[in-house]
Design an enzyme around this catalytic site. Sequence first.
Site, PDB file in Angstrom:
ATOM      1  N   PHE A  54       0.730  -1.229   0.106  1.00  0.00           N
ATOM      2  CA  PHE A  54      -0.027  -0.017   0.096  1.00  0.00           C
ATOM      3  C   PHE A  54       0.917   1.239   0.171  1.00  0.00           C
ATOM      4  O   PHE A  54       1.934   0.990   0.666  1.00  0.00           O
ATOM      5  CB  PHE A  54      -1.107  -0.147   1.353  1.00  0.00           C
ATOM      6  CG  PHE A  54      -2.014   0.860   1.432  1.00  0.00           C
ATOM      7  CD1 PHE A  54      -3.202   0.820   0.502  1.00  0.00           C
ATOM      8  CD2 PHE A  54      -1.839   2.210   2.164  1.00  0.00           C
ATOM      9  CE1 PHE A  54      -4.100   1.735   0.421  1.00  0.00           C
ATOM     10  CE2 PHE A  54      -2.811   3.073   2.062  1.00  0.00           C
ATOM     11  CZ  PHE A  54      -4.166   2.887   1.262  1.00  0.00           C
ATOM     12  N   ASP A  64       2.366  -6.328   7.254  1.00  0.00           N
ATOM     13  CA  ASP A  64       1.242  -5.495   7.403  1.00  0.00           C
ATOM     14  C   ASP A  64       0.000  -6.230   7.143  1.00  0.00           C
ATOM     15  O   ASP A  64      -0.061  -7.122   6.011  1.00  0.00           O
ATOM     16  CB  ASP A  64       1.468  -4.319   6.479  1.00  0.00           C
ATOM     17  CG  ASP A  64       0.216  -3.379   6.682  1.00  0.00           C
ATOM     18  OD1 ASP A  64      -0.836  -3.785   7.060  1.00  0.00           O
ATOM     19  OD2 ASP A  64       0.534  -2.151   6.405  1.00  0.00           O
ATOM     20  N   TYR A  79     -10.366  -1.066  11.157  1.00  0.00           N
ATOM     21  CA  TYR A  79     -11.665  -0.621  10.691  1.00  0.00           C
ATOM     22  C   TYR A  79     -11.918  -1.258   9.369  1.00  0.00           C
ATOM     23  O   TYR A  79     -13.007  -1.017   8.804  1.00  0.00           O
ATOM     24  CB  TYR A  79     -11.411   1.032  10.396  1.00  0.00           C
ATOM     25  CG  TYR A  79     -10.316   1.549   9.436  1.00  0.00           C
ATOM     26  CD1 TYR A  79     -10.132   1.335   8.012  1.00  0.00           C
ATOM     27  CD2 TYR A  79      -8.949   1.923  10.267  1.00  0.00           C
ATOM     28  CE1 TYR A  79      -9.060   1.499   7.371  1.00  0.00           C
ATOM     29  CE2 TYR A  79      -8.066   2.308   9.655  1.00  0.00           C
ATOM     30  CZ  TYR A  79      -7.709   2.268   8.278  1.00  0.00           C
ATOM     31  OH  TYR A  79      -7.050   2.471   7.417  1.00  0.00           O
ATOM     32  N   LYS A  80     -11.213  -2.083   9.003  1.00  0.00           N
ATOM     33  CA  LYS A  80     -11.338  -2.912   7.934  1.00  0.00           C
ATOM     34  C   LYS A  80     -12.085  -4.417   8.451  1.00  0.00           C
ATOM     35  O   LYS A  80     -13.226  -4.187   8.727  1.00  0.00           O
ATOM     36  CB  LYS A  80     -10.513  -3.146   7.042  1.00  0.00           C
ATOM     37  CG  LYS A  80      -9.536  -2.079   6.182  1.00  0.00           C
ATOM     38  CD  LYS A  80      -8.204  -2.137   5.773  1.00  0.00           C
ATOM     39  CE  LYS A  80      -7.718  -0.777   5.126  1.00  0.00           C
ATOM     40  NZ  LYS A  80      -6.393  -0.705   4.923  1.00  0.00           N
ATOM     41  N   ARG A 129     -13.264  -3.468  -6.866  1.00  0.00           N
ATOM     42  CA  ARG A 129     -13.025  -4.270  -5.823  1.00  0.00           C
ATOM     43  C   ARG A 129     -14.191  -4.799  -4.949  1.00  0.00           C
ATOM     44  O   ARG A 129     -15.171  -3.653  -4.484  1.00  0.00           O
ATOM     45  CB  ARG A 129     -12.000  -3.689  -5.006  1.00  0.00           C
ATOM     46  CG  ARG A 129     -11.141  -4.327  -3.979  1.00  0.00           C
ATOM     47  CD  ARG A 129     -10.098  -3.757  -3.427  1.00  0.00           C
ATOM     48  NE  ARG A 129     -10.658  -2.547  -2.509  1.00  0.00           N
ATOM     49  CZ  ARG A 129     -10.016  -2.060  -1.704  1.00  0.00           C
ATOM     50  NH1 ARG A 129      -8.921  -2.444  -1.434  1.00  0.00           N
ATOM     51  NH2 ARG A 129     -10.223  -0.981  -0.775  1.00  0.00           N
TER      52      ARG A 129
HETATM   53  C1  LIG Z   1      -5.558   0.454   4.937  1.00  0.00           C
HETATM   54  C2  LIG Z   1      -4.222   0.441   4.647  1.00  0.00           C
HETATM   55  C3  LIG Z   1      -3.364   1.429   5.295  1.00  0.00           C
HETATM   56  C4  LIG Z   1      -3.894   2.576   5.921  1.00  0.00           C
HETATM   57  O1  LIG Z   1      -3.364   3.321   6.936  1.00  0.00           O
HETATM   58  P1  LIG Z   1      -3.859   4.458   7.841  1.00  0.00           P
HETATM   59  O2  LIG Z   1      -2.633   4.994   8.590  1.00  0.00           O
HETATM   60  O3  LIG Z   1      -4.890   3.557   8.534  1.00  0.00           O
HETATM   61  O4  LIG Z   1      -4.919   5.442   7.042  1.00  0.00           O
HETATM   62  C5  LIG Z   1      -1.977   1.300   5.306  1.00  0.00           C
HETATM   63  N1  LIG Z   1      -1.537   0.308   4.898  1.00  0.00           N
HETATM   64  C6  LIG Z   1      -2.290  -0.602   4.327  1.00  0.00           C
HETATM   65  C7  LIG Z   1      -1.454  -1.868   3.707  1.00  0.00           C
HETATM   66  C8  LIG Z   1      -3.518  -0.690   4.249  1.00  0.00           C
HETATM   67  O5  LIG Z   1      -4.302  -1.497   3.660  1.00  0.00           O
END
Ligand SMILES: *Cc1c(COP(=O)(O)O)cnc(C)c1O
Length: 397
Positions: free
Chosen positions: A113, A184, A209-210, A356
Amino acid sequence: MTDFDRTRSLFHLPQGVIYLDGNSLGPLPIAAKERVARLLADEWGKLLIRGWNEAGWMTMPRRIGDRIGSLIGAEQGSVVMGDTLSIKVYQALASALELVPDRRVILTDSGNFPSDLYIAQGLIGSLAGGHTLHVVEPEEVDAALDESVAVLMLTEVDYRTGRLHDMSALTQKAHSVGAVTLWDLAHSAGALPVDLAGAKADFAVGCTYKYLNGGPGAPAFVYVSPRHADRVRPALSGWLGHDAPFAFDLDYRPGPGIERMRVGTPPVIALAALDAALDAWNGVDMQALRRQSIALCDLFVGEVEKRCPMLALGSPRDGTKRGSQISFLHDEGYAIMQALVARGVIGDFRAPNAIRFGFTPLYIGEKDVHAAVDILADIMQNRLWDTAKYRQKALVT
Ligand SMILES: *Cc1c(COP(=O)(O)O)cnc(C)c1O
């Protein structure tokens, strides 16, 4: 037997909506609404500052960390909550790099990400120690692991395609060349079984939150293996990670184990919502969840391919090689998703061309999959997406 009818009844799911975006923001657990209302009225409202002790606010980051730890195969006392995932990536990566002081390479892949990559780039700048971020294709990670690598930093499930890395094999390979790992779990925690202790992972981070349904902006978690927890140095050395925060010493001294990864005052209201959301996992067998997730994804892929040949599968076909989401590719993906949302089928769009869909057995069943495909097929076969209003990009896609 996991009773998915029971778990579905625990969520507030609006009428007329088929929610296939729990991989981005889980729906509202009814218990979270009640728990937050109670916290506001009885704890904040009546206890005021006494809540830190009397309502256990100060120990929430560890207590809830343990609840999440049990969903990701972490040892008790090795997970703590706080801040956002991006910040936890920074913290864990900084600590991981210090464990391998004679090396300069952070190895990651192009499926990570962007925030994780940006955070690494920012940290490299601050360290000014000649570190580099080496980004390879997901299939090339194994071959790129050599004795120059300090930290292997990967997201287990690719946010766009759903492709799943083999955490155990890659961790083993990383260790064999003297590197440490940072995983992650943003699209893994609550989506599939994870065994951090079994894989001998070094560090892990994730958001809540996911798939964990903690609510928008819910706090993140960080895991440090008990092998390292008493020797890592936290780069974000805030007072609540201090050995004795209320001694108000002038010098930092890290707290015991995972406590040191805390930074500042915990987000109590958000933690309360998350704590209640986690009740949905009581009695859920992660292996049963995984089987059901693969079955729902396979059903969706099969039906969409049969009825919408203009959409190309963007996820691995083999259910055991992906997380709990499916992407289809189309140049007009954004407009297609807007047309779906207008009909109550909520997924999302990831540039450049992926639509998605997340499949979350806690509250999504086969009936939802069939109903969603009926609507998607109507939109595709009749080009209902082909209108200017569906091409207008919103701030959040
Ligand atoms: C959703 C997601 C994030 C988001 O990070 P936040 O700091 O919570 O906004 C970061 N890394 C990955 C791999 C994600 O899927």
